[in-house]
Design an enzyme around this catalytic site. Sequence first.
Site, PDB file in Angstrom:
ATOM      1  N   ASP A 108       0.831  -0.673   0.514  1.00  0.00           N
ATOM      2  CA  ASP A 108       0.123   0.461   0.239  1.00  0.00           C
ATOM      3  C   ASP A 108       0.839   1.028  -0.235  1.00  0.00           C
ATOM      4  OD1 ASP A 108      -2.446   2.012   0.088  1.00  0.00           O
ATOM      5  OD2 ASP A 108      -2.555   2.267   2.104  1.00  0.00           O
ATOM      6  N   CYS A 113     -17.029  -7.203 -15.623  1.00  0.00           N
ATOM      7  CA  CYS A 113     -17.886  -5.499 -15.541  1.00  0.00           C
ATOM      8  C   CYS A 113     -19.098  -5.380 -16.151  1.00  0.00           C
ATOM      9  CB  CYS A 113     -17.053  -4.327 -15.243  1.00  0.00           C
ATOM     10  SG  CYS A 113     -15.779  -4.297 -14.148  1.00  0.00           S
ATOM     11  N   CYS A 117     -21.890   1.123  -9.865  1.00  0.00           N
ATOM     12  CA  CYS A 117     -20.632   1.768  -8.450  1.00  0.00           C
ATOM     13  C   CYS A 117     -20.529   2.843  -9.513  1.00  0.00           C
ATOM     14  CB  CYS A 117     -19.485   1.156  -9.184  1.00  0.00           C
ATOM     15  SG  CYS A 117     -18.741   0.649 -10.501  1.00  0.00           S
ATOM     16  N   CYS A 169     -22.514   5.630  -6.033  1.00  0.00           N
ATOM     17  CA  CYS A 169     -20.663   6.647  -6.245  1.00  0.00           C
ATOM     18  C   CYS A 169     -21.334   7.973  -5.154  1.00  0.00           C
ATOM     19  CB  CYS A 169     -19.837   7.200  -6.888  1.00  0.00           C
ATOM     20  SG  CYS A 169     -18.548   7.796  -5.740  1.00  0.00           S
ATOM     21  N   CYS A 224     -13.569  11.455  -3.174  1.00  0.00           N
ATOM     22  CA  CYS A 224     -13.438  10.025  -2.705  1.00  0.00           C
ATOM     23  C   CYS A 224     -14.016  10.263  -1.498  1.00  0.00           C
ATOM     24  CB  CYS A 224     -12.445   9.705  -2.922  1.00  0.00           C
ATOM     25  SG  CYS A 224     -12.760   7.689  -2.751  1.00  0.00           S
ATOM     26  N   CYS A 278     -15.522   4.283   3.038  1.00  0.00           N
ATOM     27  CA  CYS A 278     -16.148   4.504   2.086  1.00  0.00           C
ATOM     28  C   CYS A 278     -16.314   2.900   1.755  1.00  0.00           C
ATOM     29  CB  CYS A 278     -17.214   5.564   1.381  1.00  0.00           C
ATOM     30  SG  CYS A 278     -18.065   5.456   0.533  1.00  0.00           S
ATOM     31  N   CYS A 314     -18.730   1.712  -3.467  1.00  0.00           N
ATOM     32  CA  CYS A 314     -18.820   1.149  -4.502  1.00  0.00           C
ATOM     33  C   CYS A 314     -18.816  -0.546  -4.593  1.00  0.00           C
ATOM     34  CB  CYS A 314     -17.550   1.581  -5.632  1.00  0.00           C
ATOM     35  SG  CYS A 314     -16.035   1.927  -4.813  1.00  0.00           S
ATOM     36  N   CYS A 363     -21.592  -4.309  -6.217  1.00  0.00           N
ATOM     37  CA  CYS A 363     -21.101  -4.537  -6.840  1.00  0.00           C
ATOM     38  C   CYS A 363     -21.118  -6.063  -7.219  1.00  0.00           C
ATOM     39  CB  CYS A 363     -19.778  -4.634  -6.448  1.00  0.00           C
ATOM     40  SG  CYS A 363     -18.413  -5.137  -8.077  1.00  0.00           S
TER      41      CYS A 363
END
Length: 377
Positions: A134, A188, A194, A198, A214, A240, A243, A247
Amino acid sequence: MDYNQLKQDIIAYSKQIGIDKIGFASAEPFTELKNRLIRQQELQFQSGFEEPDIDKRTNPALIFDQPRSIIAIALAYPSKMKETPKGKKGLRRGTFCKASWGLDYHVILRNRLKQLEEFIRSKVPEARMKSMVDTGELSDRAVAERAGIGWSGKNCSIITPEFGSYVYLGEMITNLPFEPDLPLESRCGTCTKCLDACPTGALVQGGQLNAKKCIAFLTQTKDFLPDEFRDKIGNRLYGCDTCQTVCPENKGIDFHLHEEMEPDPETAKPLLEPLLDISNKEFKEKFGMVSGSWRGKKPIQRNAIIALAHFKEETAIPSLVEVLQKDVRPVIRGTAAWAIGKIGGDQAKSALLEAKQTETDPDVLKEIEKGLQYFSS
C-alpha cells in the site's frame, strides 16, 4: 535453477502461510498506468497520499536494481460482522469501512511477505527482494492486475473471481526470472452500479476516480470538510464501502479466513459521543491497531461530529456545546458549531450566539454563522 519448480514451491508454501491468492508478473514498466497517472495529475484527481514521482510508481527498475519479476499476493477479508451493534436515538454509532476492520492490514501482509521472502531465500540464498504493501512506490492494483490476481473494476478496485473485491494486496519485486501469469478478463461488462451509487460522483467514469471527491479520501483529511460533502458523509468515520457493496461480483461474498482480520464490533462501529472528548491515550488503546487510525484522532472526531449532525441527535447538543467552548482546535470547534446549528433547538441557538461573542478564530466564526443560518431558513 529450475524456476518453474521454484514457482510451484512458492505457490504451495503461500497456501500454508495463509496467502489466499498469489500471482507472478513481469517487472516491465507499467506504460499504460503511467499515461493514466499523468492524465490524473493534469486533472488534479490525485489525493496527495500517493508517491509523487510517477516514474517511480510505474518503473520497477527505478526502485530495485535489475528486477526480473514481481510476485503479487492477496488476502481475503470479511465483509460482514458476526455481531453488528445497532445504533439508536441517544446512542448513535459511526462506521469504519470493512478494509479497516481487525488488525491493520499493513501488519498482516508484511508478515506474510516476510515469511515468503525467508522461504525464497532458503531456496535461493542469493535472491534479492523488495516487498511493499500500500505505501510503497508501485501501484498494488496495477501489479495485481498484471499478475492475474483479479481484473481492475470500474470502481477502481481489483476484483477477484473467488473473493470479489474484498482483498488486501501486496507485492514483492525480485531478481528471479519467474514465468509470468496471464491477466484476467474483466467481467464488469455494461454494469455501472458502482458509478451510479457513488455518493459524491467521485467515480468519473469506469476506472477513473477523482480521489479528492472520494469519501474514503475525505474522511482522512484533517481540515474542515468542504460544505458540499458534509451531507454525503453520513455516519462514516473512516473510508467508504458503497462502490464495493453494490458490486454484483461481491454479492454473497463473506470470507472469515484470518482470525486477526475479525472486527471488534465496538471499534468497527463505535458510539459517536464518547469520541468527542477521547484522549490521545484512549484513542491509541481503542483504535491504534486498526488501519483507520493512521491519521490520528482529529479526522475521526471531526467525522463523528458530522455524523451526529447527520442523525440530528439532539441529546448530543450538550457535548457538542462543550466542544465548541473548550476544544483548542479550530477545525473541531468550527465543525461542532455547524453541527449544533444543523441539529437545532433553543439550547443550540443560544450556544451559537454566545460563542459568536467570544470566538476569535475567523474560520470558526464562519462556521458559527453557517450554524446560525439554519435558524433563519
